[in-house]
Design a protein around this motif. Sequence first.
Motif, short mmCIF file in Angstrom:
data_model
loop_
_atom_site.label_atom_id
_atom_site.label_comp_id
_atom_site.label_asym_id
_atom_site.label_seq_id
_atom_site.Cartn_x
_atom_site.Cartn_y
_atom_site.Cartn_z
N ARG A 4 0.21 -0.79 -0.37
CA ARG A 4 -0.06 0.19 -0.09
C ARG A 4 0.61 1.20 -0.01
O ARG A 4 1.72 1.40 0.30
N LEU A 5 0.36 2.00 -0.72
CA LEU A 5 1.09 3.46 -0.46
C LEU A 5 0.65 3.70 0.74
O LEU A 5 -0.04 4.01 1.20
N LEU A 6 2.40 4.19 1.04
CA LEU A 6 2.57 4.63 2.01
C LEU A 6 2.51 5.97 2.38
O LEU A 6 3.03 7.31 2.39
N ALA A 7 1.87 6.75 3.24
CA ALA A 7 1.68 8.75 4.09
C ALA A 7 2.95 8.60 5.19
O ALA A 7 2.70 8.65 6.24
N GLU A 8 3.84 10.15 4.50
CA GLU A 8 4.79 10.25 4.79
C GLU A 8 4.51 11.84 5.62
O GLU A 8 3.83 12.46 4.28
N ASP A 49 -0.53 11.75 15.05
CA ASP A 49 0.28 10.47 14.78
C ASP A 49 -0.01 9.21 14.94
O ASP A 49 0.49 8.37 14.62
N ALA A 50 -1.45 9.07 15.22
CA ALA A 50 -2.41 7.23 15.51
C ALA A 50 -2.48 7.17 13.33
O ALA A 50 -2.87 6.00 12.62
N HIS A 51 -2.41 8.09 12.94
CA HIS A 51 -2.17 8.00 11.03
C HIS A 51 -0.93 7.96 10.38
O HIS A 51 -1.17 7.88 8.94
N VAL A 52 -0.02 8.35 11.31
CA VAL A 52 1.52 8.66 10.51
C VAL A 52 2.32 7.31 10.31
O VAL A 52 2.31 6.48 11.10
N ASP A 53 2.32 6.92 8.92
CA ASP A 53 3.48 5.82 9.08
C ASP A 53 5.18 6.04 8.84
O ASP A 53 5.22 5.39 10.03
N ALA A 77 -6.31 17.65 6.32
CA ALA A 77 -6.83 17.57 6.54
C ALA A 77 -8.56 17.48 6.98
O ALA A 77 -8.41 17.80 8.40
N PRO A 78 -9.65 17.71 6.91
CA PRO A 78 -11.30 17.73 7.60
C PRO A 78 -11.45 16.91 8.17
O PRO A 78 -11.88 16.36 9.66
N ASP A 79 -10.86 15.31 7.63
CA ASP A 79 -11.31 14.04 7.69
C ASP A 79 -9.51 13.13 8.35
O ASP A 79 -10.14 12.40 6.94
N LEU A 80 -8.85 13.58 9.02
CA LEU A 80 -7.47 12.55 8.26
C LEU A 80 -7.42 11.30 8.25
O LEU A 80 -6.72 10.36 7.64
N ALA A 81 -8.82 10.03 9.18
CA ALA A 81 -8.67 8.82 9.20
C ALA A 81 -9.20 9.11 7.86
O ALA A 81 -8.92 8.22 6.64
N ALA A 82 -10.38 9.59 7.45
CA ALA A 82 -10.42 8.88 5.90
C ALA A 82 -9.45 9.65 4.91
O ALA A 82 -9.63 8.96 3.96
N ARG A 83 -9.16 10.41 5.09
CA ARG A 83 -7.68 10.81 4.25
C ARG A 83 -6.97 9.56 3.89
O ARG A 83 -6.46 9.64 3.33
N ILE A 84 -6.10 9.35 4.68
CA ILE A 84 -5.38 8.28 5.10
C ILE A 84 -6.04 7.06 4.71
O ILE A 84 -5.08 6.31 3.67
N GLY A 85 -6.70 6.36 4.64
CA GLY A 85 -7.35 5.46 4.37
C GLY A 85 -7.26 5.33 3.01
O GLY A 85 -7.53 4.36 2.20
N TRP A 86 -7.80 6.70 2.36
CA TRP A 86 -8.43 7.10 0.93
C TRP A 86 -6.32 6.94 0.20
O TRP A 86 -6.35 6.15 -0.78
N VAL A 87 -5.52 7.31 0.94
CA VAL A 87 -3.98 7.66 0.35
C VAL A 87 -3.55 6.03 0.53
O VAL A 87 -3.02 5.17 -0.78
N HIS A 88 -3.69 5.19 1.88
CA HIS A 88 -3.52 3.70 1.48
C HIS A 88 -3.72 2.73 0.84
O HIS A 88 -3.86 1.51 0.16
#
Length: 233
Positions: free
Chosen positions: A15-19, A38-42, A216-227
């Motif tokens: 999966r695509l990682l989020a830096e 922090d919880a959303h950071v790779d 991001a207005p909804d960080l969990a959703a955005r990082i889920g989208w990235v992954h």
Amino acid sequence: MKPASGWFDALPKDRLLAEFSLWSADLARVADDVARVDAHVDIYHVDVADGHFSPALLYFPDLLAAVRKLTKKPLHVHLMVDDRILLAQIEQFAEAGADLISIHAENDNVGAGLDLIHSLDLPAGVVLQLGTPVEAAEDLLPRISLLTLLGTRIGVKGQGLDPEAPGRIAAARRLVATSGFSVRVAADGGIREHTVPQLRASGAETIVMGSLAFGAPDLAARIGWVHAQPYSG
Ligand SMILES: O=C(CO)[C@@H](O)[C@H](O)COP(=O)(O)O
């Protein structure tokens, strides 16, 4: 030879990682922003610029040491500094808690820099500016874990992605595949909602997110989208 980079090799490869670029955090409240995301950071991406090699002035070792106390997530230090201070900066950022250090292929001391990073038992990366041919990284691949391609002018945030960036990512993936070495390819700069699918489709394995993450207005959703971004290469 490069040292074993356990934590880096253990990151998911499918999966695509989020830096997360700490340059784009709220710089007056870095601790609050780190706690928030922090919880959303790779990986955290820490830009270091000296006002010479790069027009910006960014991050310093004591600040990295302060960030080190805020998180257990990996800290990737991206050195955009002049050759006169490159080796000293590698030592100081390693001491301050870097988990991975990337230096520029355009530095005259790139070979000595990679040797020093390895002697400090850290994985190393190389970064290419837009104007540097991707092939400039070929001889360095045996010695690095990460190859980052800038998609914008060095040291300026808020820019749009250069049209050549996706093709350069694809060329970097081909170079790595032909070499047989285990090196991930990252895209840094110009990371926007409309450029992420394009960069992933071109082969990016990690992306350096600035405002796209911290704003991001909804960080969990955005990082889920990235992954979840697909790569069919
Ligand atoms: O190095 C860079 C930009 O070149 C990043 O680390 C910045 O943090 C990007 O910020 P945005 O332009 O994506 O908001």
